[in-house]
Motif scaffolding. Structure first.
Motif, PDB file in Angstrom:
ATOM      1  N   HIS A   1      49.180  45.008  27.742  1.00 42.87           N
ATOM      2  CA  HIS A   1      49.833  46.311  27.824  1.00 42.87           C
ATOM      3  C   HIS A   1      49.085  47.305  28.712  1.00 42.87           C
ATOM      4  CE1 HIS A   1      52.415  44.874  24.629  1.00 42.87           C
ATOM      5  NE2 HIS A   1      51.346  44.564  23.932  1.00 42.87           N
ATOM      6  N   ILE A   2      47.983  46.891  29.310  1.00 35.41           N
ATOM      7  CA  ILE A   2      47.214  47.790  30.178  1.00 35.41           C
ATOM      8  C   ILE A   2      46.916  47.125  31.514  1.00 35.41           C
ATOM      9  CG2 ILE A   2      46.156  49.210  28.377  1.00 35.41           C
ATOM     10  CD1 ILE A   2      43.759  47.336  28.474  1.00 35.41           C
ATOM     11  N   GLU A   3      47.870  46.315  31.978  1.00 35.25           N
ATOM     12  CA  GLU A   3      47.624  45.510  33.172  1.00 35.25           C
ATOM     13  C   GLU A   3      47.348  46.367  34.404  1.00 35.25           C
ATOM     14  OE1 GLU A   3      49.696  41.828  35.654  1.00 35.25           O
ATOM     15  OE2 GLU A   3      50.529  42.500  33.750  1.00 35.25           O
ATOM     16  N   ILE A   4      48.064  47.489  34.570  1.00 33.49           N
ATOM     17  CA  ILE A   4      47.845  48.349  35.742  1.00 33.49           C
ATOM     18  C   ILE A   4      46.431  48.914  35.726  1.00 33.49           C
ATOM     19  CG2 ILE A   4      48.552  50.495  36.875  1.00 33.49           C
ATOM     20  CD1 ILE A   4      51.396  49.931  36.026  1.00 33.49           C
ATOM     21  N   ASP A   5      46.012  49.422  34.566  1.00 32.93           N
ATOM     22  CA  ASP A   5      44.651  49.938  34.453  1.00 32.93           C
ATOM     23  C   ASP A   5      43.630  48.841  34.710  1.00 32.93           C
ATOM     24  OD1 ASP A   5      45.380  52.553  33.879  1.00 32.93           O
ATOM     25  OD2 ASP A   5      45.530  52.175  31.733  1.00 32.93           O
ATOM     26  N   CYS A   6      43.918  47.617  34.271  1.00 37.69           N
ATOM     27  CA  CYS A   6      43.027  46.492  34.528  1.00 37.69           C
ATOM     28  C   CYS A   6      42.827  46.279  36.015  1.00 37.69           C
ATOM     29  CB  CYS A   6      43.590  45.215  33.892  1.00 37.69           C
ATOM     30  SG  CYS A   6      43.373  45.101  32.106  1.00 37.69           S
ATOM     31  N   HIS A   7      43.926  46.292  36.762  1.00 40.39           N
ATOM     32  CA  HIS A   7      43.835  46.073  38.209  1.00 40.39           C
ATOM     33  C   HIS A   7      43.075  47.202  38.892  1.00 40.39           C
ATOM     34  CE1 HIS A   7      46.123  42.420  38.699  1.00 40.39           C
ATOM     35  NE2 HIS A   7      47.122  42.898  37.970  1.00 40.39           N
ATOM     36  N   ILE A   8      43.318  48.444  38.465  1.00 37.99           N
ATOM     37  CA  ILE A   8      42.678  49.590  39.112  1.00 37.99           C
ATOM     38  C   ILE A   8      41.168  49.546  38.950  1.00 37.99           C
ATOM     39  CG2 ILE A   8      42.367  52.106  38.977  1.00 37.99           C
ATOM     40  CD1 ILE A   8      45.335  52.335  38.365  1.00 37.99           C
ATOM     41  N   ILE A   9      40.712  49.481  37.707  1.00 39.86           N
ATOM     42  CA  ILE A   9      39.275  49.580  37.474  1.00 39.86           C
ATOM     43  C   ILE A   9      38.549  48.309  37.913  1.00 39.86           C
ATOM     44  CG2 ILE A   9      39.323  48.740  35.092  1.00 39.86           C
ATOM     45  CD1 ILE A   9      37.245  50.957  34.477  1.00 39.86           C
ATOM     46  N   ARG A  10      39.199  47.141  37.799  1.00 40.14           N
ATOM     47  CA  ARG A  10      38.563  45.917  38.277  1.00 40.14           C
ATOM     48  C   ARG A  10      38.406  45.941  39.791  1.00 40.14           C
ATOM     49  NH1 ARG A  10      41.499  41.569  35.879  1.00 40.14           N
ATOM     50  NH2 ARG A  10      40.136  41.819  34.086  1.00 40.14           N
ATOM     51  N   HIS A  11      39.374  46.538  40.485  1.00 42.14           N
ATOM     52  CA  HIS A  11      39.270  46.657  41.944  1.00 42.14           C
ATOM     53  C   HIS A  11      38.061  47.504  42.330  1.00 42.14           C
ATOM     54  CE1 HIS A  11      40.289  47.477  46.125  1.00 42.14           C
ATOM     55  NE2 HIS A  11      40.225  48.774  45.845  1.00 42.14           N
ATOM     56  N   TYR A  12      37.880  48.643  41.666  1.00 43.98           N
ATOM     57  CA  TYR A  12      36.745  49.509  41.978  1.00 43.98           C
ATOM     58  C   TYR A  12      35.421  48.854  41.617  1.00 43.98           C
ATOM     59  CZ  TYR A  12      40.184  53.244  42.590  1.00 43.98           C
ATOM     60  OH  TYR A  12      41.240  54.017  43.021  1.00 43.98           O
ATOM     61  N   TYR A  13      35.422  48.031  40.572  1.00 41.71           N
ATOM     62  CA  TYR A  13      34.205  47.323  40.179  1.00 41.71           C
ATOM     63  C   TYR A  13      33.866  46.221  41.184  1.00 41.71           C
ATOM     64  CZ  TYR A  13      31.145  44.209  37.523  1.00 41.71           C
ATOM     65  OH  TYR A  13      30.112  43.388  37.131  1.00 41.71           O
ATOM     66  N   GLN A  14      34.858  45.449  41.581  1.00 41.42           N
ATOM     67  CA  GLN A  14      34.610  44.326  42.487  1.00 41.42           C
ATOM     68  C   GLN A  14      34.278  44.777  43.905  1.00 41.42           C
ATOM     69  OE1 GLN A  14      38.163  41.920  42.042  1.00 41.42           O
ATOM     70  NE2 GLN A  14      37.364  40.864  40.242  1.00 41.42           N
ATOM     71  N   THR A  15      34.770  45.946  44.313  1.00 39.72           N
ATOM     72  CA  THR A  15      34.472  46.461  45.654  1.00 39.72           C
ATOM     73  C   THR A  15      33.198  47.287  45.691  1.00 39.72           C
ATOM     74  OG1 THR A  15      35.946  48.355  45.224  1.00 39.72           O
ATOM     75  CG2 THR A  15      36.877  46.458  46.405  1.00 39.72           C
ATOM     76  N   GLY A  16      32.486  47.382  44.585  1.00 39.79           N
ATOM     77  CA  GLY A  16      31.196  48.061  44.578  1.00 39.79           C
ATOM     78  C   GLY A  16      31.265  49.569  44.511  1.00 39.79           C
ATOM     79  N   ILE A  17      32.402  50.120  44.090  1.00 37.00           N
ATOM     80  CA  ILE A  17      32.510  51.571  43.951  1.00 37.00           C
ATOM     81  C   ILE A  17      31.808  52.035  42.676  1.00 37.00           C
ATOM     82  CG2 ILE A  17      34.095  53.530  43.737  1.00 37.00           C
ATOM     83  CD1 ILE A  17      34.117  52.252  46.471  1.00 37.00           C
ATOM     84  N   ILE A  18      31.936  51.246  41.607  1.00 37.40           N
ATOM     85  CA  ILE A  18      31.327  51.607  40.326  1.00 37.40           C
ATOM     86  C   ILE A  18      30.525  50.437  39.771  1.00 37.40           C
ATOM     87  CG2 ILE A  18      33.146  53.261  39.730  1.00 37.40           C
ATOM     88  CD1 ILE A  18      34.282  51.111  37.830  1.00 37.40           C
ATOM     89  N   THR A  19      29.580  50.753  38.912  1.00 34.47           N
ATOM     90  CA  THR A  19      28.919  49.769  38.063  1.00 34.47           C
ATOM     91  C   THR A  19      29.214  50.157  36.616  1.00 34.47           C
ATOM     92  OG1 THR A  19      26.862  51.047  38.044  1.00 34.47           O
ATOM     93  CG2 THR A  19      27.087  49.335  39.731  1.00 34.47           C
TER      94      THR A  19
END
Length: 230
Positions: A174-192
């Motif tokens: 039920h939170i798939e969009i949020d999953c994609h958003i924050i995982r993208h920022y994590y995998q691209t090195g924007i956040i830890t």
């Protein structure tokens, strides 16, 4: 023009909402009373009076913004799961620091009901991640470029593991969009995603009421100081 009691109450609460722009220490309680401006009770009006009394006693309390602070961003994210008995919606809270200076914070009810603590925490982290990206863009527009990822502190280990795991679990349906958003920022090195225990979770200020000692501790961690009048 005649101002009724209800209109006066809405005016006062509206002023308090505006004041939270510079007084994050009242953000949580103002968020609560602002939900009842349409049909307030004597209890809500009593709480408003307590807020005004607190403000009168801390009129010289303000955020400390030191000129020597670094230009690195770090953030804290948290959520209060289904603690509102009226609709069981959770609250998203976060705060973002520029060096030692608190520059952004929020306490807002989520739009939908979360079915688990991990789910509501994940929504809060996604909102915080978007705020981090916007602030990094703003700093870049002013000529300040951040080379290192921004730490996003969270106390929910399950939410952190979901972000790091590329396999979607049943709890993320039920939170798939949020999953994609924050995982993208994590995998691209924007956040830890460093883990922080609840005892030192700074953003806990915006989720609930506290004892006076705990409240003072959180004020100090947020660099909210009581200046001495000259």
């Amino acid at each position: 023009m005649i101002i009724t009691g209800d209109d006066f109450g809405r005016t006062v609460v509206g002023s308090l909402v505006y004041l939270t722009v510079t007084r994050p220490d009242i953000a949580h309680v103002v968020h609560v009373v602002s939900q009842f401006v349409i049909s307030p009770s004597t209890v809500h009006w009593a709480v408003v009076l307590l807020i005004l009394r607190y403000l009168r006693g801390t009129q010289f309390q303000s955020l400390l913004l030191p000129s020597s602070s670094s230009l690195e961003i770090h953030a804290y994210s948290d959520a209060d799961w289904a603690n509102d008995p009226t609709d069981r919606k959770s609250i998203t809270v976060f705060c973002v620091f520029l060096g030692d200076s608190l520059i952004s914070w929020k306490s807002k009810k989520q739009d939908v009901v979360s079915r688990s603590f991990t789910e509501c925490e994940y929504r809060a982290m996604a909102t915080t991640a978007c705020e981090i990206v916007w602030l990094r863009w703003l700093l870049a527009d002013m000529g300040v470029f951040l080379d290192r990822p921004t730490p996003l502190h969270c106390e929910n280990k399950s939410a952190i593991q979901i972000i790091r795991n590329t396999v979607f679990h049943e709890r993320t349906k039920h939170i798939e969009i949020d999953c994609h958003i924050i995982r993208h920022y994590y995998q691209t090195g924007i956040i830890t995603l460093p883990f922080v225990s609840s005892s030192v979770q700074i953003v806990d200020m915006f989720t609930k009421s506290h004892s006076s000692s705990r409240f003072r501790f959180l004020l100090d961690q947020l660099s909210i100081l009581l200046a001495v009048a000259s």
